[in-house]
Enzyme design. Structure first.
Site, PDB file in Angstrom:
ATOM      1  N   LYS A  28       3.098  15.194  -4.062  1.00 38.63           N
ATOM      2  CA  LYS A  28       2.277  15.957  -3.039  1.00 38.63           C
ATOM      3  C   LYS A  28       1.172  15.079  -2.790  1.00 38.63           C
ATOM      4  CE  LYS A  28       3.531  20.383  -4.873  1.00 38.63           C
ATOM      5  NZ  LYS A  28       2.836  21.835  -5.616  1.00 38.63           N
ATOM      6  N   TYR A  56       9.297  25.540   1.738  1.00 36.15           N
ATOM      7  CA  TYR A  56       8.979  26.545   1.043  1.00 36.15           C
ATOM      8  C   TYR A  56       9.712  27.712   1.457  1.00 36.15           C
ATOM      9  CZ  TYR A  56       5.589  24.004  -1.575  1.00 36.15           C
ATOM     10  OH  TYR A  56       4.787  22.997  -2.287  1.00 36.15           O
ATOM     11  N   ARG A 104      11.996  18.932 -14.441  1.00 38.79           N
ATOM     12  CA  ARG A 104      11.072  20.077 -14.553  1.00 38.79           C
ATOM     13  C   ARG A 104      10.256  20.067 -15.966  1.00 38.79           C
ATOM     14  NH1 ARG A 104       9.361  23.607 -10.515  1.00 38.79           N
ATOM     15  NH2 ARG A 104       9.091  25.098 -12.017  1.00 38.79           N
ATOM     16  N   THR A 152       3.833  25.129 -13.534  1.00 41.09           N
ATOM     17  CA  THR A 152       2.848  25.284 -12.291  1.00 41.09           C
ATOM     18  C   THR A 152       1.369  25.244 -12.419  1.00 41.09           C
ATOM     19  OG1 THR A 152       4.784  26.852 -11.655  1.00 41.09           O
ATOM     20  CG2 THR A 152       2.840  26.874 -10.234  1.00 41.09           C
ATOM     21  N   ARG A 154       1.827  17.098 -15.228  1.00 41.00           N
ATOM     22  CA  ARG A 154       0.911  17.934 -14.748  1.00 41.00           C
ATOM     23  C   ARG A 154      -0.220  18.260 -15.792  1.00 41.00           C
ATOM     24  NH1 ARG A 154       4.564  22.543 -11.782  1.00 41.00           N
ATOM     25  NH2 ARG A 154       4.599  21.616  -9.651  1.00 41.00           N
ATOM     26  N   ASN A 184      -1.272  20.292  -8.031  1.00 42.36           N
ATOM     27  CA  ASN A 184      -0.434  19.990  -9.315  1.00 42.36           C
ATOM     28  C   ASN A 184       0.332  18.806  -9.030  1.00 42.36           C
ATOM     29  OD1 ASN A 184       1.418  21.325  -7.644  1.00 42.36           O
ATOM     30  ND2 ASN A 184       1.687  23.062  -9.132  1.00 42.36           N
ATOM     31  N   HIS A 237       5.922  18.258  -6.378  1.00 37.20           N
ATOM     32  CA  HIS A 237       7.089  19.436  -6.314  1.00 37.20           C
ATOM     33  C   HIS A 237       8.223  19.048  -6.885  1.00 37.20           C
ATOM     34  CE1 HIS A 237       9.691  22.371  -5.004  1.00 37.20           C
ATOM     35  NE2 HIS A 237      10.669  21.542  -4.728  1.00 37.20           N
ATOM     36  N   GLU A 248      16.945  22.396  -0.603  1.00 33.03           N
ATOM     37  CA  GLU A 248      15.774  21.548  -0.439  1.00 33.03           C
ATOM     38  C   GLU A 248      15.905  20.261   0.011  1.00 33.03           C
ATOM     39  OE1 GLU A 248      12.764  24.060  -3.445  1.00 33.03           O
ATOM     40  OE2 GLU A 248      13.456  21.850  -3.977  1.00 33.03           O
TER      41      GLU A 248
END
Ligand code: ADP
Ligand code: MG
Length: 203
Positions: free
Chosen positions: A16, A56, A121, A127, A138, A158, A161, A172
């Site tokens: 991001k 999104y 992940r 998040t 993160r 964060n 994505h 996506e």
């Protein structure tokens, strides 16, 4: 599903705008690369607001999932909510995400390999960065939380994505890549990671 299908699993990662500005593109790539995943697509661009919103809006269940998650955490903190409706709450998050994602250059990429979505992940963290454990991206490189971002009515900064599941990734990836931008090639380390007979190693 057999293991051959699993090793074809693809997932989307986007560095991001905060990750790009903070000089973390290389670090992020390194972390996914060194766990054995294969990088099959990569680009750098400044998304339009429409493209950020499209990203999104792919998953019809996103609003309910993200809204419910955010409301539950806000209630736990004893915060006053402007609505109890997860979809309405998520609409505000979505608008903030659109603004954030289209605020500067981003680096979308597609990673492929066994359990790609789950492994990405795990390496990314959760998040809210204050709940992401050390060792995750993160957890190591960001400090923003639901509390601080909600107080300023903005998106959590964060860094990354990452698609929540392989099914989410299928929706996506087309927002960012045309099919011919996703490369098909032999990745030599797959031999030692997946090959059953291991008969291509010794000379
Ligand atoms: P994740 O990125 O961990 O998959 P979600 O899909 O639930 O998280 O949300 C997408 C993004 O929206 C998050 O990465 C974060 O930047 C932002 N976000 C989610 N919930 C909130 C919230 N309550 N307040 C501010 N930003 C949020
Ligand atoms: Mg998500």
């Amino acid at each position: 599903m057999n293991n051959y299908d699993l090793k074809q699993e693809q997932t989307l990662v986007i560095v991001k705008p905060d990750g790009v500005q903070r000089g973390l593109i290389g670090e992020v790539i390194k972390r996914y690369e060194q766990c054995g995943l294969k990088l099959v697509a990569l680009k750098m661009l400044i998304p339009t607001a429409d493209q950020a919103l499209a990203h999104y809006s792919t998953d019809p269940t996103w609003a309910i999932t993200t809204g419910s998650k955010a409301i539950a955490f806000a209630k736990e903190r004893g915060e006053k909510l402007f609505t109890d409706d997860p979809i309405e709450y998520a609409e505000n998050i979505r608008n903030n995400c659109k603004k954030f994602l289209s605020s500067g250059p981003v680096v979308p990429m597609v990673w492929q390999g066994m359990n790609a979505a789950k492994v990405v992940r795990k390496i990314t963290g959760v998040t809210d960065c204050t709940m992401s454990v050390p060792g995750t991206i993160r957890g190591d490189y960001a400090l923003d939380s639901y509390t601080t971002s909600d107080a300023d009515n903005r998106s959590i900064r964060n860094i990354i994505h990452a698609s929540g599941t392989a099914d989410e990734a299928k929706l996506e990836i087309p927002v960012w890549f045309k099919p011919n931008e996703i490369l098909k090639f032999r990745y030599v380390p797959e031999l030692i990671m997946y090959d059953i007979n291991l008969d291509g190693i010794l000379e």
